[in-house]
Scaffold this motif. Sequence first.
Motif, PDB file in Angstrom:
ATOM      1  N   ASP A 454       0.814  -1.222   0.000  1.00  0.00           N
ATOM      2  CA  ASP A 454       0.000   0.000   0.000  1.00  0.00           C
ATOM      3  C   ASP A 454       0.845   1.269   0.000  1.00  0.00           C
ATOM      4  N   GLN A 455       2.141   1.142   0.236  1.00  0.00           N
ATOM      5  CA  GLN A 455       3.014   2.309   0.336  1.00  0.00           C
ATOM      6  C   GLN A 455       3.904   2.512  -0.895  1.00  0.00           C
ATOM      7  N   GLN A 456       3.788   1.653  -1.884  1.00  0.00           N
ATOM      8  CA  GLN A 456       4.732   1.710  -3.007  1.00  0.00           C
ATOM      9  C   GLN A 456       4.633   3.004  -3.815  1.00  0.00           C
ATOM     10  N   LYS A 457       3.420   3.528  -3.995  1.00  0.00           N
ATOM     11  CA  LYS A 457       3.277   4.801  -4.722  1.00  0.00           C
ATOM     12  C   LYS A 457       3.926   5.941  -3.933  1.00  0.00           C
ATOM     13  N   ARG A 458       3.717   5.934  -2.623  1.00  0.00           N
ATOM     14  CA  ARG A 458       4.328   6.977  -1.780  1.00  0.00           C
ATOM     15  C   ARG A 458       5.852   6.870  -1.828  1.00  0.00           C
ATOM     16  N   ILE A 459       6.374   5.665  -1.743  1.00  0.00           N
ATOM     17  CA  ILE A 459       7.819   5.459  -1.795  1.00  0.00           C
ATOM     18  C   ILE A 459       8.376   5.958  -3.129  1.00  0.00           C
ATOM     19  N   GLN A 460       7.681   5.623  -4.202  1.00  0.00           N
ATOM     20  CA  GLN A 460       8.130   6.056  -5.531  1.00  0.00           C
ATOM     21  C   GLN A 460       8.169   7.579  -5.621  1.00  0.00           C
ATOM     22  N   LYS A 461       7.128   8.236  -5.094  1.00  0.00           N
ATOM     23  CA  LYS A 461       7.070   9.696  -5.142  1.00  0.00           C
ATOM     24  C   LYS A 461       8.134  10.325  -4.253  1.00  0.00           C
ATOM     25  N   MET A 462       8.299   9.817  -3.034  1.00  0.00           N
ATOM     26  CA  MET A 462       9.282  10.400  -2.124  1.00  0.00           C
ATOM     27  C   MET A 462      10.700  10.166  -2.631  1.00  0.00           C
ATOM     28  N   ARG A 463      10.934   9.031  -3.261  1.00  0.00           N
ATOM     29  CA  ARG A 463      12.248   8.779  -3.845  1.00  0.00           C
ATOM     30  C   ARG A 463      12.529   9.773  -4.971  1.00  0.00           C
TER      31      ARG A 463
END
Length: 513
Positions: A454-463
């Motif tokens: 559930d956090q992969q989109k957030r991780i991609q954006k923050m990266r």
Amino acid sequence: MRLISLMCLLFCILLTSVSAADLKLEKIEGAKPKNVVFILADDHRYDVMGFLGHPWVETPAMDALAKDGVYFKNAMVTTSLCSPSRASILTGQYMHNHGVVDNNVSAKPGTIFFPQYLQDAGYKTGFFGKWHMGGHSDDPRPGFDKWISFRGQGHYYPPEHLKKWSLNIDGKSVPQKGYITDELTDYAIEWLDDTVKPSGKPFFVYLSHKGVHGMFHPAKRHAGRYKDKSMPIPKTMENTSENYFNKPMWLKNQRNSWHGVDFAYHQDTDIEEHYRLYCEALLSVDESIARVRKWLKENGLAENTLVMYMGDNGFQWGEHGLIDKRTAYEASMRVPLVGVCPGLWKPGTVINEVVANIDIGPTILAAAGLKTPPQMDGQSFLQLAAGKIPAKDWRQNILYEYYWEYNFPQTPTTFALRTPRYKFIQYHGIWDIDELYDMEKDPHEEHNLIFDKDQQKRIQKMRADLHAILEKADADRVPFSHKRRMGANLRLKSGSKPADFNDKLMREKDAKN
């Protein structure tokens, strides 16, 4: 020795080669310049203050600052290491801009420190204490009318083994007389009495304490105050599979190192005894704050003086099995910050927005009625603390950066992005995993969400956001200083064993299986 002195002199000349035009700042319309006192402590972590509910530590002066003014709940440093953090305070810049990448290097020639702008605006300025950027020299730096400092980390008491140890007072060598926290405060108050008060000019005091840097030595009057007290043990200190589940290998391995609880400082170290000494050494720092505020009140200057107290970086006391700082975990990068600004900041205010060490310079300049110069990365929180800037208009993330040091090779190069709720940590140059924490639900960073679907989109954006910040600042590269030895790379045979690779990285035969 003469060559070293000549090089130091040349360096200081280069630092001062800034034209008067470069120091002219646009004034803030309608602003009434205030006096400023900025008091800095070394390695004081964010939660070791009485008003925050610590079970036994005593900090009445810090508590009074919070009661009389503002407590910045989410104050951070952009690099949790003495010299880079202090350089960020003085320049308003991230480490990749000011270039003080570790505790071994000096600021770049031509660097402008914000007190230079105050001098140009007619302020009397004084520096008292630890400078530490380029520990080989204690020569006066630009921006200060009064200069009292020492080489490197300094000493709590005059060292018996160094017969020629001294303070540098305006370029002259003067013996240290007593306990350094008290002595620096004495010098600051003496300067206020003898020079500032008679002049009638606005003033800036930078009181930069050595305390509470290890090894910790409290003033004799405070020694033993907490001898029967127990250190608060963080949940993440235990060497359990639960604590290290989905955590990087370097973290578990650091447990058995110079900066780990198994082999702290490569000695048979009693962590709890060190913690008690740390808290006892903090007592004199607290008294220093009280003495300065008392002087301001007795001399009728309290109502027109901004007073701020801050730590230069945090300190881990067992969190994740670590001691010291350098990491992007909360106990390392989060710092105490409290202050009073009569007539502008309401007593008892708590600010939840993320403020940082890069904001100190712009804030002090704003208190002097001066706008932030273009080279600074930080922004003034003077009006934020006054309730005049909505939270939505404040920064939404802060960059954290730490570059690997040869002295302490156990901590990798680290980049992190901290938003009001989430923290993304990315490592450089090691075979390991990154980290994501929900700081609202998981304030102690127990649960790494890096593999959470559930956090992969957030991780991609923050990266992507993290890289965009570094790329825009031309900081997408890693500087380093001269590696002079292998560093503190020892381990204890009876300590914790090396970490295994994370199960999420293991495959049977190919990338999918």
